[in-house]
Design a protein around this motif. Structure first.
Motif, PDB file in Angstrom:
ATOM      1  N   ASP A 164       0.804  -1.223   0.000  1.00 25.05           N
ATOM      2  CA  ASP A 164       0.000   0.000   0.000  1.00 25.05           C
ATOM      3  C   ASP A 164       0.835   1.271   0.000  1.00 25.05           C
ATOM      4  N   ILE A 167     -10.925   1.781   3.697  1.00 24.73           N
ATOM      5  CA  ILE A 167     -10.318   2.684   2.716  1.00 24.73           C
ATOM      6  C   ILE A 167      -9.495   1.899   1.698  1.00 24.73           C
ATOM      7  N   LYS A 168      -8.770   0.880   2.167  1.00 32.52           N
ATOM      8  CA  LYS A 168      -8.000   0.039   1.247  1.00 32.52           C
ATOM      9  C   LYS A 168      -8.938  -0.667   0.276  1.00 32.52           C
ATOM     10  N   GLN A 170     -11.995   0.291  -0.599  1.00 33.31           N
ATOM     11  CA  GLN A 170     -12.565   1.299  -1.494  1.00 33.31           C
ATOM     12  C   GLN A 170     -11.577   1.664  -2.603  1.00 33.31           C
ATOM     13  N   SER A 171     -10.342   1.926  -2.217  1.00 32.15           N
ATOM     14  CA  SER A 171      -9.365   2.463  -3.163  1.00 32.15           C
ATOM     15  C   SER A 171      -9.093   1.509  -4.310  1.00 32.15           C
ATOM     16  N   SER A 200     -18.920   4.610  -7.414  1.00 31.98           N
ATOM     17  CA  SER A 200     -18.000   4.737  -6.280  1.00 31.98           C
ATOM     18  C   SER A 200     -18.543   5.720  -5.246  1.00 31.98           C
TER      19      SER A 200
END
Length: 273
Positions: free
Chosen positions: A121, A212-213, A215-216, A227
């Motif tokens: 990441d 968040i990971k 989603q990204s 999104s």
């Protein structure tokens, strides 16, 4: 120092909420082989399942991060055409780990070594780090999702340059084009990565980092409006979760947050969103 049952080709140490994983074939430039793949992915799974681990650092022993596939194995493939993989998971497996992975790139980072750094990441690089996709100079193609990863990280122009030429890229250029997040002095690399990971452990919600990971990476393949709508739904869930209450209370009270550990049922991320 704990290690997987892989003749110590991969080592791991857990301290203060951080698992530090070390690729450990320094005499071979940490060249990737079956035992290393098995050991590394097993330790990532262990970190995903361990509530005490909130962030992961991966680095290399000696002067290299990972010089790519083991030359002896590649020579056998060239002679026989046998391309069977001993990896127990797909090579994008790190993307499914519900905890942040920080690559501390200490030297040569080529081929699959670069691919594994890119599916981390965050990327810290030492001044001694150097990078190459390598494939075009071995008569190969952009393997293991590299043609998807690189354009999204550095843009199409830089990605085509790196893939087609397979030229050597030094640390300063890697930082300039966005291949790594930052470059630090070689002697400070692990300390800087640990300091960053410590900030995540102390101040960031494990639930939020996982969400968040997810989603990204999932949103890279979705239209913007889809999104956006999904983020609204996720936000409603987050507002009702204990992490939000603790985040607000710790902010208002001027104290460090005490977020709960990520439950095991959230250990992995579904890349389909």
């Amino acid at each position: 120092m704990a290690h997987a049952d892989d003749k110590k080709t991969v080592l791991a140490d857990v301290a203060d909420g951080i698992m530090t994983i070390t690729l450990n074939r320094p005499d071979r430039g940490n060249a990737w082989n079956g035992p290393m793949a098995q050991g590394y992915f097993a330790l990532l799974e262990q970190a995903a399942q361990d509530p005490e681990v909130r962030a992961i650092i991966v680095t290399g022993a000696g002067k290299a991060f990972c010089v790519g596939g083991d030359g002896k194995k590649l020579a056998v493939v060239a002679d026989t055409g046998d391309i069977k993989s001993a990896a127990p998971q797909p090579y994008w497996f790190p993307l499914t780990i519900g905890k942040p992975i920080i690559a501390a790139i200490n030297g040569a980072c080529f081929g699959i070594g670069l691919q594994q750094a890119l599916v981390s990441d965050i990327r810290f690089a030492s001044e001694d780090a150097k990078f190459s996709t390598a494939y075009a100079r071995r008569g190969l193609v952009a393997e293991m999702g590299m043609s998807w990863l690189l354009p999204r990280l550095v843009g199409t122009g830089h990605a085509m340059d790196l893939l087609i030429s397979a030229r050597l890229v030094r640390a300063a250029e890697a930082e300039r084009i966005g291949l790594v997040n930052c470059v630090v002095p070689a002697g400070d690399l692990l300390a800087e990565a640990q300091a960053y990971a410590t900030q995540l452990v102390r101040h960031c919600s494990p639930y939020s980092m996982r969400a968040i990971k997810q989603q990204s990476f999932a949103d890279l393949m979705q239209p913007f409006l889809k999104s956006f709508d999904r983020s609204v739904a996720l936000l409603d869930t987050a507002f009702a979760a204990p992490d939000f209450k603790e985040g607000m209370a710790s902010w208002q009270e001027g104290r460090p947050p005490n977020f709960p550990a990520l439950p095991q049922e959230l250990a992995h991320i579904d890349l389909n969103g």
